[in-house]
Scaffold this motif. Structure first.
Motif, mmCIF file in Angstrom:
data_model
loop_
_atom_site.group_PDB
_atom_site.id
_atom_site.type_symbol
_atom_site.label_atom_id
_atom_site.label_comp_id
_atom_site.label_asym_id
_atom_site.label_seq_id
_atom_site.Cartn_x
_atom_site.Cartn_y
_atom_site.Cartn_z
ATOM 1 N N GLY A 362 16.983 59.422 111.577
ATOM 2 C CA GLY A 362 16.376 58.137 111.216
ATOM 3 C C GLY A 362 16.832 56.941 112.030
ATOM 4 N N GLY A 363 17.350 57.185 113.224
ATOM 5 C CA GLY A 363 17.770 56.056 114.071
ATOM 6 C C GLY A 363 19.165 55.538 113.762
ATOM 7 N N LEU A 364 19.884 56.198 112.860
ATOM 8 C CA LEU A 364 21.256 55.781 112.518
ATOM 9 C C LEU A 364 22.230 56.332 113.560
ATOM 10 C CD1 LEU A 364 21.225 56.533 108.667
ATOM 11 C CD2 LEU A 364 20.383 54.504 109.861
ATOM 12 N N LEU A 365 23.432 55.760 113.582
ATOM 13 C CA LEU A 365 24.445 56.197 114.548
ATOM 14 C C LEU A 365 25.835 56.070 113.942
ATOM 15 C CD1 LEU A 365 25.243 57.018 117.463
ATOM 16 C CD2 LEU A 365 25.177 54.581 118.061
ATOM 17 N N SER A 389 17.835 47.234 112.575
ATOM 18 C CA SER A 389 17.012 46.795 111.425
ATOM 19 C C SER A 389 15.787 47.689 111.244
ATOM 20 C CB SER A 389 16.585 45.335 111.607
ATOM 21 O OG SER A 389 16.024 45.161 112.896
ATOM 22 N N GLU A 390 15.382 48.430 112.304
ATOM 23 C CA GLU A 390 14.207 49.306 112.207
ATOM 24 C C GLU A 390 14.553 50.716 111.729
ATOM 25 O OE1 GLU A 390 14.605 47.743 115.535
ATOM 26 O OE2 GLU A 390 13.638 46.042 114.554
ATOM 27 N N SER A 391 15.836 51.039 111.631
ATOM 28 C CA SER A 391 16.206 52.421 111.314
ATOM 29 C C SER A 391 15.857 52.767 109.862
ATOM 30 C CB SER A 391 17.700 52.639 111.557
ATOM 31 O OG SER A 391 18.459 51.742 110.778
ATOM 32 N N SER A 396 19.893 60.642 102.792
ATOM 33 C CA SER A 396 19.677 61.870 103.570
ATOM 34 C C SER A 396 20.010 61.654 105.039
ATOM 35 C CB SER A 396 18.226 62.339 103.435
ATOM 36 O OG SER A 396 17.951 62.685 102.100
ATOM 37 N N ASN A 397 19.505 60.558 105.604
ATOM 38 C CA ASN A 397 19.780 60.284 107.018
ATOM 39 C C ASN A 397 21.242 59.920 107.238
ATOM 40 O OD1 ASN A 397 17.246 60.814 108.098
ATOM 41 N ND2 ASN A 397 16.478 58.751 107.684
#
Length: 532
Positions: A362-365, A389-391, A396-397
């Motif tokens: 989901g764009g997380l890191l 802000s878009e993630s 779950s992610n």
């Protein structure tokens, strides 16, 4: 069953393995079917003394005797037998490090463990001279650094060995190492299965201006292969091991090995095109190679199996510690709202939640760098969680990304092997705490490496069992039976394991995550440099 075991114990049809891990010394006695029948362990910790990570000789012997005694007491309690003999014995320990002795057998400086990053100058120079990666923790790097430092004791060195080699020497009088352990002391020639003689000559030439009274070949232990006899327990050695005086001398010992080699044996990963990944506090992958790598890679250690086959190791310092800290936070929240959740249930619930996440997280890191990470060139660590802000920020992610990142640094090393060097792998065997929740860590590792991953029922038995198996192999092998055949037919035959093949969707998602991971290393660098 216990009557058979009792008879095996009394008639010495057993094998004993003792391994010195970084936090625990464990003794495992195995029976005729190579399964554990008794064990004992001793917890210990390294000390930081005068800027050196070390264990005292007093602790080494106390831990050995205590773990042996607990195992012998376990035998007495379970089977009503006083342990007086075993069929064979093997010792293993953390690899590398520095133990140097004078002609009287006295330790010249406190034991310097693998954990010391104090040999960068030596490591860099030797890698250049040998055209072969010599990591800082290797024994030869320690020795050369001692010479560069002009430490007072260098002229008095008569013998240099590792922790496993030291224990074996004191119990048998034999100055030997198994080839796997020796491969973390000095590079091995794959043809001769001995130290690389060209490099020994290069080392002697390098230190010639110091006019030392010894040559390198005179102070290193002899190299032995799995299955070879490495001496017998002396009268003095028997008293050192068993302070009650019950254990008899004359028991044969197998070559002392390192924890990497015993891990390979315990997971049946010594054949070419096989490998294993240990995932816990740190993560390391070991892959048995079919041929040499095309060039030197500082991210990849080259060692050998206990039979002398070449192994590439991708090791990362950080794996599950930060993930465990986040799970601890959820545990605190559960308690705050009046719920007591069992640890296994908590981990299982959160890990399974990760299966519902977006393929790339989901764009997380996140970076679980509690300590420095040599694979990505960080001397210190700062655990981080970052999102844009878009993630797609949900539980779950969040869990998926923390499981992905646990394999992140190791994957960089494995990508060098699998993509750049085009190493072929038939399967990887996973073991360690990260694989306890069925199908989660295993599936994500399969996605990270794009290789089938198996988890065996015995994967938790560990290195003490592995060195016991090597002792058993030495004592019980038939004619020219190879270690590979012995493990396949007499140890692991019929064992149940679960294999997961990589899911193409997860493979693609993991690759997308890794692109983000590599770009984000600049954030980790800023944190290390600016957050003290």
């Amino acid at each position: 069953m216990s009557l058979d075991v009792k008879n095996a114990i009394e008639s010495g049809k057993t094998a004993l393995g003792i391994e010195f891990g970084s936090t625990r010394i464990k003794a495992v006695l195995i029976g005729e079917n190579n399964e554990p029948i008794a064990s004992g362990s001793y917890d210990w910790e390294n000390s930081y003394v005068n800027n050196i990570w070390t264990y005292s000789l007093e602790d080494i012997w106390k831990g050995l005797q205590d773990s042996y005694q607990k195992m012998a007491n376990d035998v007495k309690q379970q089977y009503g037998v006083t342990l007086k003999t075993v069929g064979s014995i093997g010792f293993s320990a953390m690899m590398h490090g520095y133990m140097a002795f004078d002609k009287d057998g006295e330790l010249l400086v406190p034991f310097r463990t693998w954990r010391n990053n104090i040999t960068e100058q030596a490591s860099t120079k030797l890698t250049e001279v040998f055209n072969y990666n010599i990591p800082q923790r290797w024994s030869i790097a320690h020795l050369y650094q001692v010479i560069l430092n002009q430490e007072e004791h260098i002229a008095d060195i008569s013998f240099q060995t590792t922790l496993a080699g030291y224990i074996h020497w004191k119990l048998t009088g034999e100055k030997v190492l198994g080839v796997g352990e020796a491969s973390g002391v000095f590079p091995i020639d794959l043809e001769t299965k001995n130290y690389n003689q060209t490099m020994i000559g290069q080392f002697n030439d390098l230190v010639a201006p110091n006019n030392l009274p010894w040559k390198l070949e005179d102070i290193l232990p002899k190299v032995l292969l799995a299955g070879e006899n490495a001496g017998v327990l002396t009268e003095e050695g028997a008293k050192l091991l068993d302070v009650t005086g019950e254990l008899q001398a004359g028991i044969p010992l197998c070559p002392p090995e390192g924890d990497a080699g015993t891990g390979m044996v315990a997971t049946n990963s010594i054949a070419k095109r096989t490998g294993n990944v240990s995932a816990g506090t740190s993560a390391f992958a070991m892959v048995v190679l079919e041929k040499d790598l095309s060039k030197v890679h500082p991210e990849i250690d080259l060692v050998t199996t206990p039979t002398g086959n070449l192994v590439a190791m991708a090791h990362s310092n950080n794996c599950s510690s930060d993930l465990n800290a986040w799970v601890g936070l959820f545990d605190e929240f559960a308690k705050a709202v009046g719920m007591n959740v069992d640890a296994n249930e908590l981990y299982g619930t959160l890990f399974k939640q990760a299966l519902q996440g977006d393929p790339d997280g989901g764009g997380l890191l996140s970076y679980g760098y509690l300590s420095g990470e040599h694979m990505t060139h960080f001397e210190e660590g700062r655990p981080l969680f970052v999102r844009s802000s878009e993630s797609n920020f949900n539980l779950s992610n969040f869990m998926r990304v923390h499981l992905f990142t646990a394999f992140g640094a190791m994957k960089i090393g494995m990508d060098i092997l699998l993509k750049e060097e085009e190493v072929k792998l038939d399967q990887i065997l996973g073991h360690g705490g990260l694989f306890k929740t069925e199908g989660v860590g295993q599936g994500f590792l399969a996605a990270a490496l794009n290789v089938p991953v198996s988890v065996m029922e015995t994967a938790g038995e560990g290195g003490a069992w592995g060195i016991a198996l090597l002792a058993s192999y030495m004592a019980n092998k038939e004619n020219n039976e190879t270690l590979e055949d012995y493990l396949n037919q007499k140890v692991f035959a019929g064992q149940q394991g679960k294999t997961m093949s990589p899911d193409p969707k997860d493979v693609e998602g993991f690759e997308q995550f890794m692109e983000r991971y590599k770009k984000g290393l600049a954030i980790e660098r800023a944190a290390v440099d600016n957050l003290k």
